[in-house]
Design a protein around this motif. Structure first.
Motif, mmCIF file in Angstrom:
data_model
loop_
_atom_site.group_PDB
_atom_site.id
_atom_site.type_symbol
_atom_site.label_atom_id
_atom_site.label_comp_id
_atom_site.label_asym_id
_atom_site.label_seq_id
_atom_site.Cartn_x
_atom_site.Cartn_y
_atom_site.Cartn_z
ATOM 1 N N ASP A 209 53.468 58.404 36.632
ATOM 2 C CA ASP A 209 53.874 59.661 37.257
ATOM 3 C C ASP A 209 52.870 60.029 38.353
ATOM 4 O O ASP A 209 51.677 60.183 38.079
ATOM 5 N N PRO A 210 53.330 60.219 39.603
ATOM 6 C CA PRO A 210 52.393 60.587 40.682
ATOM 7 C C PRO A 210 51.658 61.897 40.411
ATOM 8 O O PRO A 210 50.586 62.125 40.984
ATOM 9 N N ALA A 211 52.205 62.745 39.538
ATOM 10 C CA ALA A 211 51.544 64.017 39.230
ATOM 11 C C ALA A 211 50.195 63.808 38.552
ATOM 12 O O ALA A 211 49.395 64.747 38.478
ATOM 13 N N ARG A 212 49.916 62.608 38.072
ATOM 14 C CA ARG A 212 48.626 62.372 37.413
ATOM 15 C C ARG A 212 47.467 62.556 38.393
ATOM 16 O O ARG A 212 46.357 62.894 37.989
ATOM 17 N N ARG A 213 47.726 62.353 39.708
ATOM 18 C CA ARG A 213 46.663 62.600 40.686
ATOM 19 C C ARG A 213 46.258 64.069 40.676
ATOM 20 O O ARG A 213 45.070 64.406 40.733
ATOM 21 N N ARG A 214 47.248 64.954 40.614
ATOM 22 C CA ARG A 214 46.973 66.390 40.602
ATOM 23 C C ARG A 214 46.250 66.788 39.315
ATOM 24 O O ARG A 214 45.300 67.578 39.345
ATOM 25 N N LEU A 215 46.690 66.230 38.184
ATOM 26 C CA LEU A 215 46.034 66.540 36.920
ATOM 27 C C LEU A 215 44.586 66.042 36.928
ATOM 28 O O LEU A 215 43.683 66.721 36.426
ATOM 29 N N SER A 216 44.350 64.867 37.505
ATOM 30 C CA SER A 216 42.983 64.349 37.598
ATOM 31 C C SER A 216 42.094 65.306 38.388
ATOM 32 O O SER A 216 40.939 65.550 38.023
ATOM 33 N N TRP A 217 42.641 65.858 39.462
ATOM 34 C CA TRP A 217 41.868 66.796 40.274
ATOM 35 C C TRP A 217 41.477 68.015 39.449
ATOM 36 O O TRP A 217 40.315 68.443 39.433
ATOM 37 N N PHE A 218 42.429 68.591 38.735
ATOM 38 C CA PHE A 218 42.143 69.766 37.919
ATOM 39 C C PHE A 218 41.144 69.427 36.813
ATOM 40 O O PHE A 218 40.237 70.211 36.523
ATOM 41 N N ALA A 219 41.305 68.267 36.195
ATOM 42 C CA ALA A 219 40.420 67.879 35.090
ATOM 43 C C ALA A 219 38.980 67.709 35.547
ATOM 44 O O ALA A 219 38.041 67.996 34.793
ATOM 45 N N VAL A 220 38.778 67.256 36.784
ATOM 46 C CA VAL A 220 37.429 67.037 37.301
ATOM 47 C C VAL A 220 36.838 68.320 37.862
ATOM 48 O O VAL A 220 35.682 68.671 37.589
ATOM 49 N N HIS A 221 37.596 69.058 38.649
ATOM 50 C CA HIS A 221 37.045 70.207 39.365
ATOM 51 C C HIS A 221 37.194 71.530 38.623
ATOM 52 O O HIS A 221 36.425 72.466 38.872
ATOM 53 N N LEU A 222 38.140 71.629 37.713
ATOM 54 C CA LEU A 222 38.327 72.851 36.924
ATOM 55 C C LEU A 222 38.543 72.465 35.456
ATOM 56 O O LEU A 222 39.581 72.745 34.854
ATOM 57 N N PRO A 223 37.562 71.823 34.848
ATOM 58 C CA PRO A 223 37.767 71.254 33.507
ATOM 59 C C PRO A 223 38.068 72.304 32.429
ATOM 60 O O PRO A 223 38.962 72.112 31.604
ATOM 61 N N SER A 224 37.345 73.415 32.416
ATOM 62 C CA SER A 224 37.568 74.435 31.381
ATOM 63 C C SER A 224 38.942 75.076 31.538
ATOM 64 O O SER A 224 39.663 75.296 30.558
ATOM 65 N N PHE A 225 39.314 75.368 32.775
ATOM 66 C CA PHE A 225 40.616 75.967 33.037
ATOM 67 C C PHE A 225 41.739 75.008 32.648
ATOM 68 O O PHE A 225 42.754 75.411 32.057
ATOM 69 N N THR A 226 41.557 73.722 32.960
ATOM 70 C CA THR A 226 42.572 72.722 32.638
ATOM 71 C C THR A 226 42.739 72.589 31.130
ATOM 72 O O THR A 226 43.862 72.515 30.613
ATOM 73 N N LYS A 227 41.623 72.581 30.425
ATOM 74 C CA LYS A 227 41.691 72.502 28.960
ATOM 75 C C LYS A 227 42.423 73.711 28.407
ATOM 76 O O LYS A 227 43.246 73.597 27.476
ATOM 77 N N TRP A 228 42.159 74.875 28.972
ATOM 78 C CA TRP A 228 42.830 76.093 28.512
ATOM 79 C C TRP A 228 44.327 76.009 28.787
ATOM 80 O O TRP A 228 45.145 76.342 27.922
ATOM 81 N N LEU A 229 44.693 75.543 29.989
ATOM 82 C CA LEU A 229 46.107 75.437 30.359
ATOM 83 C C LEU A 229 46.891 74.601 29.349
ATOM 84 O O LEU A 229 47.984 74.986 28.918
#
Length: 526
Positions: A209-229
């Motif tokens: 899924d190409p959306a994995r690029r966007r998820l990777s960005w969030f996981a690296v640059h906003l890790p706490s927020f991504t975990k919460w989401l």
């Protein structure tokens, strides 16, 4: 409006001056002497923006072209582009450790070979499995026979494709996942995507899924927020669903579920065996001999499951993406001359170099110079992991004559190394013959700049498995087929996902992500 713009520029300039003279821990040498755009030096979000655009690696390459082999790309990050920097940062015993970035590759809450920061932790774990990945093991015996059997299954799949046209991004992923799962798990977790198992093919869906690029960005640059989401449930989860970077199941979920289930199937089977029974050659076999039930303070269930899941994820995209670009490049009209020479080399193999199914032995393919030049060139131009491999050191260091403060992130990207026009003539051109019949001095120089599998203690442990898979399949294909670009895919470059970015051939304006249609015609029928 103009006044507001000037005010904003003034604020940014003031922030830069404050950083320049007053930031604790980074002296004048690190700020004044390392070249680079000031916008990158004042905030890490400048590079994060390039990540978001999917242009980080290309931007760094452009910065090197402008500023030279050492460029500041963040307040606490420097990019290098030289073989000497490679040795200093990545050489055995360098002391440089992987950064927190790699923590996103932990599985089931456990670190593994890819994510360990400490060189000692990495080295201790690597000792448990290194022999299984040795070149000797890959060239002959049961693992080589398995790879050859998967090459045969790939050819059989091609034969069923309508009009001989295969979407090889898909079919090559089947090939790579079947190889790596067979190698890691044996019967407890081997997939059969090549032979049509739809549940095994579906394992790749969230990975592709190409959306994995966007998820990777969030996981690296906003890790706490991504975990919460991704930890929300009920009504909040339903409200947040439309804005998730990637819809659930998120990146690699299916693969990791399969890996965990494979471990527990193996464990259940292993517990039924007598202790005197000889274990198999798989990675999970080797790791289980160090399980807590057999060695005090050994690995627990999730340690082993995480390690195998890491190898599984690392062994799919890398091999299949390289093979896709290799076959696509050889299929371009301008490269048919290269393809013809490769066909000649593999069809000249004697019968003693083929197994009972007519597939070249892995060991025979390893000795073919033109085939290996083709693979080497594909790895140069289409490196499957082209981005920076970040490292840091707890003490100050000297890299290419620049003083680097303790804790600063440093790294080199293969993408930039492999596009140095002073080393690789016409670097954007696919030309496997650049590796053949050249003066030794020039060959050595190209080898110094070629960095497709990393180096030192952290060098890719799967290099020999990957090379075996590539040599076996490419030799098998071109003994039977000629390939060309399928109708409707002319003047198009396939694209692959890697971390935050999509990579493709820069000489093409039109890109189709995760798609590559190739026509396979039996030799002599094109």
């Amino acid at each position: 409006m103009a006044l507001a713009t000037l005010y904003l520029v003034g604020l940014i300039a003031a922030a830069y001056i404050v950083r320049l003279f007053f930031t604790k821990g980074h002296g004048a040498s690190s700020h004044h002497n390392i070249p680079g755009p000031w916008t990158f030096s004042i905030s890490s979000w400048r590079l994060a923006y390039e990540d978001f655009r999917g242009r980080r690696t290309r931007t760094i390459c452009q910065l090197h072209a402008k500023y030279g082999p050492v460029v500041r790309i963040g307040p606490d990050e420097v990019s290098f582009k030289s073989p000497t920097a490679l040795r200093t940062i990545y050489g055995a015993g360098s002391g440089f450790q992987r950064t927190n970035y790699y923590g996103m590759f932990d599985a089931y809450g456990r670190p593994n070979l890819f994510s360990f920061a400490s060189g000692k932790d990495h080295g201790d774990r690597k000792k448990l499995v290194a022999h299984a990945y040795s070149k000797t093991v890959m060239l002959r015996g049961s693992i080589a026979a398995m790879v050859e059997s998967k090459a045969k299954q790939f050819l059989e799949l091609i034969q069923t494709e309508p009009e001989g046209v295969s979407e090889i991004f898909r079919t090559l992923h089947y090939y790579s996942i079947d190889n790596i799962t067979g190698f890691l798990y044996g019967d407890s977790g081997a997939t059969s995507a090549l032979t049509g198992n739809e549940s095994h093919r579906a394992l790749l869906s969230d990975m592709l899924d190409p959306a994995r690029r966007r998820l990777s960005w969030f996981a690296v640059h906003l890790p706490s927020f991504t975990k919460w989401l991704y930890s929300r449930s009920g009504r909040v989860e339903a409200i947040l669903k439309p804005v998730l970077p990637m819809q659930k199941p998120a990146m690699m979920t299916g693969i990791r579920q399969h890996a965990l289930a494979a471990f527990y199937r193996f464990k259940e089977s292993s517990q039924k065996k007598k202790s005197s029974e000889v274990r198999g050659p798989t990675i999970i076999d080797r790791l289980y001999t160090h399980h807590q039930t057999q060695k005090p303070n050994g690995l627990d269930d999730l340690d082993i499951a995480s390690e195998c899941a890491d190898h599984l994820l690392a062994g799919i995209d890398t091999t299949s993406d390289t093979l896709m670009f290799l076959i696509w490049a050889l299929s371009l009209p301008q490269n048919h001359g290269f393809q013809a020479k490769l066909i000649q080399e593999v069809t000249d193999l004697p019968g003693s170099s083929l197994n009972g199914d007519g597939i070249p032995f892995v060991e025979a393919g390893d000795k073919l110079p033109y085939l290996n030049a083709v693979i080497r060139e594909a790895l140069r131009l289409y490196t499957p992991l082209p981005a920076t491999e970040p490292r840091s050191l707890l003490t100050p260091s000297l890299i290419d004559s620049f003083e680097i403060p303790a804790g600063m992130v440093v790294g080199v990207e293969p993408y930039s190394l492999h596009r140095n026009p002073n080393v690789f003539k016409d670097p954007l051109k696919f030309n496997p013959e650049r590796w053949l019949n050249v003066p030794l001095e020039r060959l050595n120089e190209m080898n110094r700049w070629w960095w497709a599998f990393s180096s030192g203690g952290r060098m890719c442990i799967g290099i020999h498995l990957a090379m075996s898979e590539m040599t076996a399949l490419v030799a098998a294909i071109y003994r039977r087929y000629q390939t060309s670009i399928a109708p409707g895919f002319e003047n198009v470059s396939p694209g692959i996902t890697s971390r935050f970015e999509m990579f493709y051939d820069e000489l093409f304006d039109k890109i189709e992500e995760h798609e590559c249609r190739i026509k396979f015609a039996p030799l002599g029928q094109m």
